[in-house]
Design an enzyme around this catalytic site. Structure first.
Site, mmCIF file in Angstrom:
data_model
loop_
_atom_site.group_PDB
_atom_site.id
_atom_site.type_symbol
_atom_site.label_atom_id
_atom_site.label_comp_id
_atom_site.label_asym_id
_atom_site.label_seq_id
_atom_site.Cartn_x
_atom_site.Cartn_y
_atom_site.Cartn_z
ATOM 1 N N HIS A 162 0.827 -1.213 0.000
ATOM 2 C CA HIS A 162 0.000 0.000 0.000
ATOM 3 C C HIS A 162 0.858 1.258 0.000
ATOM 4 O O HIS A 162 2.089 1.204 0.097
ATOM 5 C CB HIS A 162 -0.966 -0.007 1.192
ATOM 6 C CG HIS A 162 -0.310 0.001 2.556
ATOM 7 N ND1 HIS A 162 0.128 1.152 3.168
ATOM 8 C CD2 HIS A 162 -0.050 -1.007 3.430
ATOM 9 C CE1 HIS A 162 0.624 0.864 4.358
ATOM 10 N NE2 HIS A 162 0.534 -0.446 4.545
ATOM 11 N N CYS A 178 3.567 -4.655 6.792
ATOM 12 C CA CYS A 178 3.092 -4.399 5.443
ATOM 13 C C CYS A 178 4.178 -3.742 4.596
ATOM 14 O O CYS A 178 5.186 -3.265 5.107
ATOM 15 C CB CYS A 178 1.833 -3.545 5.475
ATOM 16 S SG CYS A 178 0.397 -4.424 6.155
#
Length: 226
Positions: A162, A178
């Site tokens: 992301h 992440c």
């Protein structure tokens, strides 16, 4: 890890890698690919849009591993994500990755994709970081401009690729696991990816050389039943 230590680490990594830039063509952001909402929200960001250190800028590079074109390969050790192309080339993006204790590795696929996602922190993140249970989409959301959700065995791994509102940490290991890109790079990658794209996140100490291929995928974009 303090902000000063992180920034010094990024600088040191940049200096170490600066001598390995042969056959590299840097890619400027093409704002014509931005949607009106992208331009609107990116114009409202309140974070400092810190330039990424040169070795971590988006670039087209030679690629000698065996993953198929249309695959994503994440080299957490060296803070790079590769979008594999035809002809022995790849687009290389600088990334922020998880600290060693929280990092994830394995083979997954992109199970879903979202533009300007909301953030639903896990119970562990809520407890550890003191964040709310929900953060609405927008320029101040830590998920940034795009999110690609990684699935394995038909289940959400809870790991994502992301955007970020902390571009100063590209090239560092600070996230909860992440894989973060600048918002501009997240948009660029998102436009190339589709649901089913294979994602290989290399194990620690397995990203030492693009010539040392340890994983060979037979198929790229369509994926298999991970």
């Amino acid at each position: 890890m303090s902000s000063l230590k992180v920034m010094l680490g990024v600088l040191a990594a940049g200096l170490a890698l600066s001598g390995c830039m042969q056959a590299t063509r840097f890619e400027a952001t093409d704002t014509k690919a931005f949607k009106p909402k992208d331009k609107e929200l990116l114009a409202k960001v309140r974070y400092e849009n810190t330039p990424v250190a040169e070795p971590f800028r988006r670039a087209i590079v030679d690629y000698h591993r065996k993953e198929a074109p249309g695959s994503i390969v994440v080299d957490s050790d060296n803070h790079y994500l590769y979008w594999v192309m035809d002809g022995g080339k790849a687009i290389r993006y600088g990334i922020t990755v998880g600290e060693e204790a929280m990092a994830w590795s394995g083979i997954a696929k992109v199970g879903s994709m979202t533009e300007w996602p909301a953030w639903h922190p896990t119970p562990g993140e809520i407890s550890r970081l003191g964040v709310p249970t929900f953060v609405a989409p927008g320029p101040d959301n830590p998920m940034g401009s795009r999110a690609m959700y990684l699935y394995s065995g038909g289940k959400d791994t809870l790991f994502r690729i992301h955007g970020t509102n902390q571009p100063e940490y590209i090239g560092a290991s600070i996230s909860s696991g992440c894989i973060r890109l600048t918002n501009e790079d997240a948009i660029d990658l998102y436009n190339r990816v589709k649901v089913g794209t294979i994602v290989v996140v290399l194990e620690p100490k397995h990203g030492d050389s693009p010539y040392n291929s340890r994983l060979a995928l037979q198929g790229g974009g369509s994926g298999s039943s991970f």
